[in-house]
Design an enzyme around this catalytic site. Structure first.
Site, PDB file in Angstrom:
ATOM      1  N   THR A   1      48.978  50.966  35.328  1.00 43.04           N
ATOM      2  CA  THR A   1      47.412  51.348  35.790  1.00 43.04           C
ATOM      3  C   THR A   1      47.203  52.290  36.924  1.00 43.04           C
ATOM      4  OG1 THR A   1      46.687  49.663  37.246  1.00 43.04           O
ATOM      5  CG2 THR A   1      46.700  49.120  34.625  1.00 43.04           C
TER       6      THR A   1
ATOM      7  N   HIS B   1      45.655  51.448  39.432  1.00 43.53           N
ATOM      8  CA  HIS B   1      45.634  50.818  40.867  1.00 43.53           C
ATOM      9  C   HIS B   1      46.445  51.371  41.747  1.00 43.53           C
ATOM     10  CE1 HIS B   1      44.784  47.280  43.106  1.00 43.53           C
ATOM     11  NE2 HIS B   1      46.267  47.041  43.366  1.00 43.53           N
TER      12      HIS B   1
ATOM     13  N   CYS C   1      54.619  47.512  50.637  1.00 45.32           N
ATOM     14  CA  CYS C   1      55.150  48.313  49.702  1.00 45.32           C
ATOM     15  C   CYS C   1      54.493  48.250  48.622  1.00 45.32           C
ATOM     16  CB  CYS C   1      56.435  47.480  49.144  1.00 45.32           C
ATOM     17  SG  CYS C   1      57.429  48.244  47.839  1.00 45.32           S
ATOM     18  N   VAL C   2      54.177  49.499  48.127  1.00 42.08           N
ATOM     19  CA  VAL C   2      53.454  49.394  46.534  1.00 42.08           C
ATOM     20  C   VAL C   2      54.388  50.001  45.450  1.00 42.08           C
ATOM     21  CG1 VAL C   2      51.080  50.120  45.470  1.00 42.08           C
ATOM     22  CG2 VAL C   2      51.180  49.734  47.791  1.00 42.08           C
TER      23      VAL C   2
ATOM     24  N   GLU D   1      44.598  46.228  52.652  1.00 43.06           N
ATOM     25  CA  GLU D   1      43.955  45.594  53.741  1.00 43.06           C
ATOM     26  C   GLU D   1      44.488  45.941  55.256  1.00 43.06           C
ATOM     27  OE1 GLU D   1      42.902  43.844  50.206  1.00 43.06           O
ATOM     28  OE2 GLU D   1      44.959  43.553  50.976  1.00 43.06           O
TER      29      GLU D   1
ATOM     30  N   ARG E   1      64.829  52.208  50.580  1.00 45.78           N
ATOM     31  CA  ARG E   1      64.155  52.802  51.670  1.00 45.78           C
ATOM     32  C   ARG E   1      64.036  51.727  52.734  1.00 45.78           C
ATOM     33  NH1 ARG E   1      63.635  55.624  47.269  1.00 45.78           N
ATOM     34  NH2 ARG E   1      63.049  57.683  47.215  1.00 45.78           N
TER      35      ARG E   1
ATOM     36  N   ALA F   1      48.496  45.861  51.018  1.00 45.29           N
ATOM     37  CA  ALA F   1      48.659  47.390  51.599  1.00 45.29           C
ATOM     38  C   ALA F   1      47.067  47.855  51.864  1.00 45.29           C
ATOM     39  CB  ALA F   1      49.367  48.148  51.013  1.00 45.29           C
TER      40      ALA F   1
ATOM     41  N   TYR G   1      53.673  41.349  50.065  1.00 45.78           N
ATOM     42  CA  TYR G   1      53.585  41.139  48.640  1.00 45.78           C
ATOM     43  C   TYR G   1      55.029  41.211  48.000  1.00 45.78           C
ATOM     44  CZ  TYR G   1      51.511  41.422  44.081  1.00 45.78           C
ATOM     45  OH  TYR G   1      50.937  41.217  42.886  1.00 45.78           O
TER      46      TYR G   1
END
Length: 158
Positions: free
Chosen positions: A86, A88, A80-81, A58, A127, A56, A25
């Site tokens: 929100t 989510h 990565c998120v 999935e 990171r 992520a 992503y």
């Protein structure tokens, strides 16, 4: 960035077959994570294959499908998120971590957790970068250590 802890030691696992399950992503971040994971695998004399998934969330499902093939000794989830406005973020982070832990325990899979959960892309870059945080390499080293441990308890040669 806070001071990084020492990296996990590299455990050589010659011939181990590793699957990188990548959520690209944020492509620049995932590319760093993949580079670190591949470098750690090569140093451990393991081989890697690479598949992409939409996100992520999935990653656990893809690992569950791949594990049924019995082609791989270990799996490394990379992605990565970044926290948004929100809730989510909380669901994706929590459920991907829970899914991977469930697979690790219930299916006795060796899984390296390389899903960054960060507040900003700057944190992710620090990171992921192989010269700084190298979290892709760290996830691979953790997975390789678990493969060696699994083999030890199975009485297999190291």
């Amino acid at each position: 960035m806070k001071q990084e802890a020492d990296q996990s030691p590299l455990v050589k696992v010659p011939g181990a077959r590793m699957l990188l399950v990548v959520a690209p992503y944020y492509r620049a971040i995932s590319d760093h994570l993949v580079a670190g994971a591949r470098a750690a695998a090569a140093a451990a004399e393991a081989t890697t294959e690479h598949i992409n998934v939409p996100g992520a969330f999935e990653i656990p499902g893809a690992i569950a499908h791949a594990a049924r093939s019995k082609q791989y000794d270990g799996f490394v989830g990379l992605g990565c998120v970044v926290r948004g406005e929100t809730s989510h973020y909380d669901y994706v982070c929590g459920e991907s971590a829970r899914g991977l832990m469930d697979l690790s325990i219930r299916k006795r899979l060796c899984i390296g957790y390389g899903i960054l959960t960060v507040e900003s892309l700057t944190q992710a870059e620090e990171r992921a970068d192989t010269r700084r945080g190298d979290k892709g390499g760290e996830a691979m080293r953790a997975c390789l250590a678990m493969i060696a441990l699994k083999r030890h308890f199975a009485g297999e040669p190291q």
